[in-house]
Motif scaffolding. Structure first.
Motif, PDB file in Angstrom:
ATOM      1  N   MET A 194      53.655  35.982   7.067  1.00  0.00           N
ATOM      2  CA  MET A 194      53.302  36.887   8.164  1.00  0.00           C
ATOM      3  C   MET A 194      52.940  36.139   9.443  1.00  0.00           C
ATOM      4  N   GLY A 195      52.946  34.815   9.369  1.00  0.00           N
ATOM      5  CA  GLY A 195      52.596  34.015  10.539  1.00  0.00           C
ATOM      6  C   GLY A 195      51.111  33.976  10.826  1.00  0.00           C
ATOM      7  N   LEU A 196      50.287  34.204   9.799  1.00  0.00           N
ATOM      8  CA  LEU A 196      48.837  34.252   9.987  1.00  0.00           C
ATOM      9  C   LEU A 196      48.169  32.895   9.769  1.00  0.00           C
ATOM     10  N   LEU A 197      48.919  31.924   9.251  1.00  0.00           N
ATOM     11  CA  LEU A 197      48.377  30.594   9.004  1.00  0.00           C
ATOM     12  C   LEU A 197      49.151  29.564   9.820  1.00  0.00           C
ATOM     13  N   GLN A 198      48.532  28.414  10.045  1.00  0.00           N
ATOM     14  CA  GLN A 198      49.209  27.316  10.714  1.00  0.00           C
ATOM     15  C   GLN A 198      49.267  26.114   9.776  1.00  0.00           C
ATOM     16  N   ALA A 199      50.314  25.332   9.914  1.00  0.00           N
ATOM     17  CA  ALA A 199      50.443  24.106   9.118  1.00  0.00           C
ATOM     18  C   ALA A 199      49.453  23.075   9.635  1.00  0.00           C
ATOM     19  N   LYS A 200      48.642  22.556   8.734  1.00  0.00           N
ATOM     20  CA  LYS A 200      47.627  21.580   9.123  1.00  0.00           C
ATOM     21  C   LYS A 200      47.550  20.522   8.027  1.00  0.00           C
ATOM     22  N   GLN A 201      48.073  19.362   8.304  1.00  0.00           N
ATOM     23  CA  GLN A 201      48.082  18.298   7.310  1.00  0.00           C
ATOM     24  C   GLN A 201      46.743  17.573   7.281  1.00  0.00           C
ATOM     25  N   SER A 202      46.364  17.126   6.098  1.00  0.00           N
ATOM     26  CA  SER A 202      45.142  16.348   5.905  1.00  0.00           C
ATOM     27  C   SER A 202      45.437  15.270   4.878  1.00  0.00           C
ATOM     28  N   GLN A 203      45.259  14.039   5.292  1.00  0.00           N
ATOM     29  CA  GLN A 203      45.499  12.923   4.377  1.00  0.00           C
ATOM     30  C   GLN A 203      44.558  12.999   3.179  1.00  0.00           C
ATOM     31  N   LEU A 204      43.316  13.407   3.440  1.00  0.00           N
ATOM     32  CA  LEU A 204      42.335  13.490   2.363  1.00  0.00           C
ATOM     33  C   LEU A 204      42.716  14.585   1.364  1.00  0.00           C
ATOM     34  N   LEU A 205      43.049  15.768   1.866  1.00  0.00           N
ATOM     35  CA  LEU A 205      43.427  16.853   0.970  1.00  0.00           C
ATOM     36  C   LEU A 205      44.690  16.523   0.184  1.00  0.00           C
ATOM     37  N   SER A 206      45.647  15.876   0.844  1.00  0.00           N
ATOM     38  CA  SER A 206      46.892  15.498   0.154  1.00  0.00           C
ATOM     39  C   SER A 206      46.649  14.473  -0.931  1.00  0.00           C
ATOM     40  N   SER A 207      45.630  13.646  -0.758  1.00  0.00           N
ATOM     41  CA  SER A 207      45.322  12.628  -1.772  1.00  0.00           C
ATOM     42  C   SER A 207      44.519  13.205  -2.936  1.00  0.00           C
ATOM     43  N   LEU A 208      43.748  14.265  -2.676  1.00  0.00           N
ATOM     44  CA  LEU A 208      42.882  14.834  -3.712  1.00  0.00           C
ATOM     45  C   LEU A 208      43.537  15.969  -4.494  1.00  0.00           C
ATOM     46  N   ILE A 209      44.320  16.799  -3.802  1.00  0.00           N
ATOM     47  CA  ILE A 209      44.875  18.001  -4.427  1.00  0.00           C
ATOM     48  C   ILE A 209      46.308  17.734  -4.868  1.00  0.00           C
ATOM     49  N   PRO A 210      46.613  17.914  -6.148  1.00  0.00           N
ATOM     50  CA  PRO A 210      47.980  17.681  -6.624  1.00  0.00           C
ATOM     51  C   PRO A 210      49.002  18.495  -5.830  1.00  0.00           C
ATOM     52  N   ALA A 211      50.188  17.934  -5.665  1.00  0.00           N
ATOM     53  CA  ALA A 211      51.220  18.556  -4.829  1.00  0.00           C
ATOM     54  C   ALA A 211      51.572  19.969  -5.276  1.00  0.00           C
ATOM     55  N   GLU A 212      51.515  20.232  -6.585  1.00  0.00           N
ATOM     56  CA  GLU A 212      51.908  21.563  -7.070  1.00  0.00           C
ATOM     57  C   GLU A 212      50.899  22.647  -6.690  1.00  0.00           C
ATOM     58  N   TYR A 213      49.703  22.243  -6.213  1.00  0.00           N
ATOM     59  CA  TYR A 213      48.671  23.213  -5.869  1.00  0.00           C
ATOM     60  C   TYR A 213      48.390  23.276  -4.362  1.00  0.00           C
ATOM     61  N   ARG A 214      49.336  22.846  -3.557  1.00  0.00           N
ATOM     62  CA  ARG A 214      49.202  22.956  -2.099  1.00  0.00           C
ATOM     63  C   ARG A 214      50.571  23.169  -1.471  1.00  0.00           C
ATOM     64  N   ASP A 215      50.558  23.775  -0.288  1.00  0.00           N
ATOM     65  CA  ASP A 215      51.802  23.996   0.437  1.00  0.00           C
ATOM     66  C   ASP A 215      52.301  22.657   0.975  1.00  0.00           C
ATOM     67  N   PRO A 216      53.583  22.350   0.826  1.00  0.00           N
ATOM     68  CA  PRO A 216      54.088  21.040   1.264  1.00  0.00           C
ATOM     69  C   PRO A 216      53.934  20.798   2.763  1.00  0.00           C
ATOM     70  N   GLN A 217      53.856  21.862   3.550  1.00  0.00           N
ATOM     71  CA  GLN A 217      53.699  21.705   4.990  1.00  0.00           C
ATOM     72  C   GLN A 217      52.250  21.805   5.451  1.00  0.00           C
ATOM     73  N   GLY A 218      51.360  22.129   4.516  1.00  0.00           N
ATOM     74  CA  GLY A 218      49.947  22.205   4.861  1.00  0.00           C
ATOM     75  C   GLY A 218      49.471  23.576   5.309  1.00  0.00           C
ATOM     76  N   PHE A 219      50.236  24.632   5.001  1.00  0.00           N
ATOM     77  CA  PHE A 219      49.789  25.975   5.372  1.00  0.00           C
ATOM     78  C   PHE A 219      48.603  26.433   4.522  1.00  0.00           C
ATOM     79  N   TRP A 220      48.538  26.008   3.271  1.00  0.00           N
ATOM     80  CA  TRP A 220      47.420  26.371   2.405  1.00  0.00           C
ATOM     81  C   TRP A 220      47.172  25.279   1.362  1.00  0.00           C
ATOM     82  N   TYR A 221      45.952  25.266   0.845  1.00  0.00           N
ATOM     83  CA  TYR A 221      45.531  24.273  -0.147  1.00  0.00           C
ATOM     84  C   TYR A 221      44.778  24.985  -1.268  1.00  0.00           C
TER      85      TYR A 221
END
Length: 335
Positions: free
Chosen positions: A90-117
């Motif tokens: 719906m365009g209600l979220l923005q892609a926001k990458q975080s090195q820390l979140l990407s290192s802590l949260i397994p890839a299967e449990y986050r959006d690859p572009q950073g829209f959600w974690y």
């Protein structure tokens, strides 16, 4: 006007919400009892004012859509991958990458572009009553359509988001033809029309209304740990099965809103929730599985034993939800 059925502002601050205020504004569907300790801990750690608006997920999405660029919300927190994906689409979220979140949260449990974690996990488990069904008859989700279980299965409304997510996961795993055949068998095997919540399915097992039920792990764990003696007694009368071909897990999670006035602050809060202490609070307060490796689960969840989760990324599964909804609609409306 937007109809808000339940609006709960966590009483850290009682001033009106305004996008110009220098504070973190969160729209969330998670209950105050879970969120308040985390919000208070973040405020104490960062010295940042936090305002939390609680409502049902669909109402929050509607509110964000109608507020547009005037929305004061920085962050959306909710309890299902389907809701987060709907917000993204719906365009209600923005892609926001975080090195820390990407290192802590397994890839299967986050959006690859950073829209959600994803921030915590719950598992869709099978429960049965020992003595009324042989253990070997129930090993996987596939067994729910077995002729051996005719008239013996309890489920909540098939259209509920928990069951939609499970069916979306099975579509990603099996394909539509097999899922349609399976769901037809499940519907035939129902002991009663789908009704109630997950805890009601456990109570139905104890009453002898059915022999097998499909339930989210955290509801069952909450009953095992309940202050209500009857709920504890009921939960202790049933046994669990972790599906052997991979357990469907869902997430509670969050994403930075599209028009967030403070996107960096929103990411900082998500990083805080992925920290060890916050993950431990998620586990202890709500009996959800931590999304970050190495964080201990609650003692109640330890009683349920280990399981192997479905390896497919939740982003892939969530994109099957429209097809899942159609399959459910088609088969639920068959005479």
């Amino acid at each position: 006007m937007i109809r808000l059925c339940i609006i709960l502002i966590v009483t850290l601050f009682v001033t009106p919400i305004s996008a110009s205020d220098e504070s973190l504004v969160i729209y969330g569907s998670r209950q105050q009892a879970l969120m308040a300790p985390l919000l208070q801990a973040y405020q104490a750690s960062r010295g940042v004012a936090v305002r939390y608006v609680q409502d049902k997920s669909d109402t929050l999405l509607q509110r964000l859509a109608e507020e547009g660029d005037a929305s004061p919300a920085d962050l959306l927190l909710t309890a299902d991958i389907g809701v987060l994906e709907a917000a993204r689409e719906m365009g209600l979220l923005q892609a926001k990458q975080s090195q820390l979140l990407s290192s802590l949260i397994p890839a299967e449990y986050r959006d690859p572009q950073g829209f959600w974690y994803g921030l915590s996990l719950r598992a869709r488990m099978l429960l049965y009553v020992p003595g009324r069904i042989p253990r070997f008859e129930l090993r996987d989700y596939a067994d729910l359509s077995s002729s051996a279980l005719e008239g013996r299965v309890c489920m909540r409304d098939l259209k509920h988001v928990y069951n939609q997510s499970l069916i979306a996961a099975l579509l990603a795993r099996w394909g539509e033809k097999r899922v349609r055949a399976w769901l037809s068998g499940v519907i035939f095997n129902l002991a009663r029309p789908p009704q109630g919540g997950d805890r009601d399915q456990v109570r139905a097992l104890a009453k002898g209304e059915c022999d097998v039920a499909v339930v989210n792990s955290y509801y069952f764990a909450m009953m095992l740990d309940s202050d209500n003696e009857r709920d504890r007694e009921v939960a202790n009368r049933v046994s669990r099965v972790w599906p052997e071909t991979g357990v469907h897990v869902n997430i509670s999670g969050g994403g930075v809103t599209h028009y967030s006035p403070h996107p960096q602050l929103a990411i900082d809060f998500l990083e805080f929730l992925a920290g060890f202490d916050s993950q431990r609070l998620f586990a202890e307060l709500n009996h959800e599985y931590p999304v970050v490796a190495g964080v201990p689960v609650s003692h109640t969840l330890m009683r349920l034993g280990a399981f192997e989760a479905d390896f497919r990324p939740l982003a892939l599964i969530a994109r099957q939800r429209e097809k899942a909804s159609k399959v459910i609609h088609d088969l639920s409306n068959t005479d």
